[in-house]
Design a protein around this motif. Structure first.
Motif, mmCIF file in Angstrom:
data_model
loop_
_atom_site.group_PDB
_atom_site.id
_atom_site.type_symbol
_atom_site.label_atom_id
_atom_site.label_comp_id
_atom_site.label_asym_id
_atom_site.label_seq_id
_atom_site.Cartn_x
_atom_site.Cartn_y
_atom_site.Cartn_z
ATOM 1 N N GLY A 59 0.802 -1.215 0.000
ATOM 2 C CA GLY A 59 0.000 0.000 0.000
ATOM 3 C C GLY A 59 0.831 1.258 0.000
ATOM 4 O O GLY A 59 2.033 1.217 0.254
ATOM 5 N N ASP A 60 0.152 2.381 -0.263
ATOM 6 C CA ASP A 60 0.880 3.640 -0.336
ATOM 7 C C ASP A 60 0.291 4.740 0.547
ATOM 8 O O ASP A 60 0.625 5.903 0.387
ATOM 9 C CB ASP A 60 0.984 4.121 -1.785
ATOM 10 C CG ASP A 60 -0.366 4.426 -2.426
ATOM 11 O OD1 ASP A 60 -1.410 4.256 -1.768
ATOM 12 O OD2 ASP A 60 -0.368 4.841 -3.600
ATOM 13 N N THR A 61 -0.559 4.350 1.507
ATOM 14 C CA THR A 61 -1.137 5.349 2.402
ATOM 15 C C THR A 61 -1.096 4.856 3.851
ATOM 16 O O THR A 61 -1.071 3.651 4.108
ATOM 17 C CB THR A 61 -2.615 5.636 2.056
ATOM 18 O OG1 THR A 61 -3.405 4.488 2.392
ATOM 19 C CG2 THR A 61 -2.791 6.001 0.587
ATOM 20 N N PRO A 62 -1.140 5.788 4.797
ATOM 21 C CA PRO A 62 -1.268 5.382 6.201
ATOM 22 C C PRO A 62 -2.536 4.558 6.442
ATOM 23 O O PRO A 62 -2.528 3.651 7.283
ATOM 24 C CB PRO A 62 -1.308 6.719 6.947
ATOM 25 C CG PRO A 62 -0.476 7.625 6.086
ATOM 26 C CD PRO A 62 -0.858 7.229 4.673
ATOM 27 N N ALA A 63 -3.614 4.824 5.711
ATOM 28 C CA ALA A 63 -4.842 4.034 5.863
ATOM 29 C C ALA A 63 -4.601 2.578 5.474
ATOM 30 O O ALA A 63 -5.139 1.663 6.100
ATOM 31 C CB ALA A 63 -5.968 4.630 5.019
ATOM 32 N N ASP A 64 -3.788 2.355 4.446
ATOM 33 C CA ASP A 64 -3.436 0.986 4.055
ATOM 34 C C ASP A 64 -2.706 0.278 5.188
ATOM 35 O O ASP A 64 -2.993 -0.879 5.511
ATOM 36 C CB ASP A 64 -2.550 0.979 2.809
ATOM 37 C CG ASP A 64 -3.246 1.465 1.570
ATOM 38 O OD1 ASP A 64 -4.486 1.319 1.456
ATOM 39 O OD2 ASP A 64 -2.553 2.008 0.682
ATOM 40 N N ILE A 65 -1.763 0.977 5.782
ATOM 41 C CA ILE A 65 -0.966 0.404 6.864
ATOM 42 C C ILE A 65 -1.852 0.083 8.063
ATOM 43 O O ILE A 65 -1.793 -1.009 8.628
ATOM 44 C CB ILE A 65 0.187 1.356 7.253
ATOM 45 C CG1 ILE A 65 1.146 1.512 6.064
ATOM 46 C CG2 ILE A 65 0.914 0.866 8.501
ATOM 47 C CD1 ILE A 65 2.075 2.692 6.158
ATOM 48 N N GLU A 66 -2.710 1.010 8.434
ATOM 49 C CA GLU A 66 -3.627 0.782 9.548
ATOM 50 C C GLU A 66 -4.559 -0.392 9.256
ATOM 51 O O GLU A 66 -4.800 -1.239 10.117
ATOM 52 C CB GLU A 66 -4.450 2.040 9.820
ATOM 53 C CG GLU A 66 -5.419 1.866 10.972
ATOM 54 C CD GLU A 66 -6.284 3.089 11.206
ATOM 55 O OE1 GLU A 66 -7.199 2.984 12.036
ATOM 56 O OE2 GLU A 66 -6.065 4.132 10.572
ATOM 57 N N GLY A 67 -5.081 -0.456 8.038
ATOM 58 C CA GLY A 67 -5.980 -1.547 7.665
ATOM 59 C C GLY A 67 -5.302 -2.899 7.750
ATOM 60 O O GLY A 67 -5.894 -3.882 8.205
ATOM 61 N N ALA A 68 -4.063 -2.952 7.319
ATOM 62 C CA ALA A 68 -3.306 -4.202 7.400
ATOM 63 C C ALA A 68 -3.036 -4.579 8.846
ATOM 64 O O ALA A 68 -3.291 -5.712 9.270
ATOM 65 C CB ALA A 68 -1.999 -4.067 6.628
ATOM 66 N N HIS A 69 -2.524 -3.637 9.618
ATOM 67 C CA HIS A 69 -2.178 -3.925 11.011
ATOM 68 C C HIS A 69 -3.394 -4.322 11.830
ATOM 69 O O HIS A 69 -3.300 -5.205 12.690
ATOM 70 C CB HIS A 69 -1.477 -2.733 11.644
ATOM 71 C CG HIS A 69 -0.060 -2.585 11.199
ATOM 72 N ND1 HIS A 69 0.688 -1.472 11.467
ATOM 73 C CD2 HIS A 69 0.756 -3.413 10.499
ATOM 74 C CE1 HIS A 69 1.904 -1.620 10.962
ATOM 75 N NE2 HIS A 69 1.966 -2.789 10.366
#
Length: 114
Positions: A59-69
């Motif tokens: 992903g390329d956004t903080p939202a992607d990172i949060e969603g994954a975590h």
């Protein structure tokens, strides 16, 4: 495949680069499914009948990172969008790439986690 875009737009974006053929679109989750990225990640895991241990989110956004975590999915962040490498690291990405040019490295990270 998880995208905040509606499915038709996600398909078009990948089609431009010839990356749409290997995607099993029906297993993904898209903007029309929900607004919250973590829900999209969960929907995609459920649709694919897989676990977080067998998934990687690129992903390329903080939202992607949060969603994954939130779903215990490994993340490979790529600074090709609006967020730079520092912002992606600050959001908690374990791995941050400047772009996707080094495909050998990307494949290694996906397969083995580094």
């Amino acid at each position: 495949m998880v995208s905040g875009n509606i499915r038709a737009v996600a398909e078009l974006k990948l089609q431009v680069f010839g990356l749409d053929a290997p995607i099993l679109w029906e297993l993904g989750a898209y903007g029309e499914d929900h607004d919250v990225r973590s829900d999209l990640v969960r929907f995609s895991l459920e649709r694919a009948h897989t676990t977080a241990d067998d998934a990687v989110l690129i992903g390329d956004t903080p939202a992607d990172i949060e969603g994954a975590h939130t779903n215990s999915v490994r993340v490979i962040a790529v600074a090709t969008g609006r967020s730079d490498q520092a912002a992606l690291r600050d959001a908690g990405a374990e791995v941050v790439l400047p772009d996707l040019r080094d495909t050998d490295l990307l494949v290694k990270l996906v397969r083995h986690g580094g």
